[in-house]
Design an enzyme around this catalytic site. Structure first.
Site, PDB file in Angstrom:
ATOM      1  N   SER A  61     -10.202 -22.706 -18.151  1.00 23.39           N
ATOM      2  CA  SER A  61      -9.206 -22.829 -19.217  1.00 23.39           C
ATOM      3  C   SER A  61      -9.676 -23.610 -20.441  1.00 23.39           C
ATOM      4  CB  SER A  61      -7.917 -23.443 -18.686  1.00 23.39           C
ATOM      5  OG  SER A  61      -8.079 -24.815 -18.441  1.00 23.39           O
ATOM      6  N   LYS A  91      -6.396 -30.278 -20.656  1.00 20.63           N
ATOM      7  CA  LYS A  91      -5.986 -29.456 -21.802  1.00 20.63           C
ATOM      8  C   LYS A  91      -6.155 -30.239 -23.095  1.00 20.63           C
ATOM      9  CE  LYS A  91      -4.402 -26.293 -18.968  1.00 20.63           C
ATOM     10  NZ  LYS A  91      -5.286 -25.239 -18.586  1.00 20.63           N
TER      11      LYS A  91
END
Length: 177
Positions: free
Chosen positions: A39, A86
């Site tokens: 990700s 993230k």
């Protein structure tokens, strides 16, 4: 002889006590973490070993562009809560809009040279509430993040720290941006 053994034992106890004190202090300020998944590609890759600064947001506020590690309600195979890595896109009060694969923060198109494939799926139009963070992965097509109900907005209290350094692989050791 007995006195010599006693002095040596005391010296060893001092060394061990000092090492334990340093270990406790260090674990309060930093935490190692391992990247799982794609990700954050190309910024981070699977099995990158990172050091996060646990004190970063105790003395400062989260800001756009920071890479963070946070705890979620998602469960791993072993039943523990899953931690995610993230990038912060918006903080409390920011207006986030995703439209036609473009990301706008406070009505300004973001410059995101770090994202993979320059495409962001979703139609989002939200003002980030107080105490929350909007975060997405750099590889938007492979990222479960704030755009999706399973993760949603990140509670500031769930942020474990800011990613500071990549320790592994050795050819990429250094500060992470």
């Amino acid at each position: 002889m007995n006195e010599k053994v006693k002095k040596e034992a005391i010296e060893w106890m001092k060394i061990i006590a000092t090492a334990l004190i340093f270990a406790v202090i260090i674990t309060q300020f930093i935490k190692p973490t391992l990247v799982r998944g794609e990700s954050m590609y190309p910024t981070l890759e699977e099995n990158d070993y990172l050091i996060i600064n646990r004190m970063a947001y105790k003395i400062g506020d989260p800001k756009d562009g920071d890479i963070i590690v946070f705890s979620t309600e998602l469960l791993q195979e072993d039943g523990d809560r899953k931690d995610l890595v993230k990038r912060i896109i918006g903080v409390s009060g920011d207006h986030i809009k995703i439209e036609n694969s473009k990301v706008y923060v406070n009505d300004k198109l973001t410059n995101e040279p770090y994202i993979h494939d320059n495409y962001t799926e979703g139609n989002i139009d939200i003002v980030v509430p107080k105490g929350k963070i909007f975060a997405m992965g750099d590889n938007r097509e492979k990222s479960l993040d704030s755009r999706y109900e399973d993760v949603g907005l990140v509670n500031e209290k769930d942020v474990m720290g800011k990613v500071m350094i990549r320790l592994f692989p050795f050819n990429k050791i250094g500060k992470v941006n």
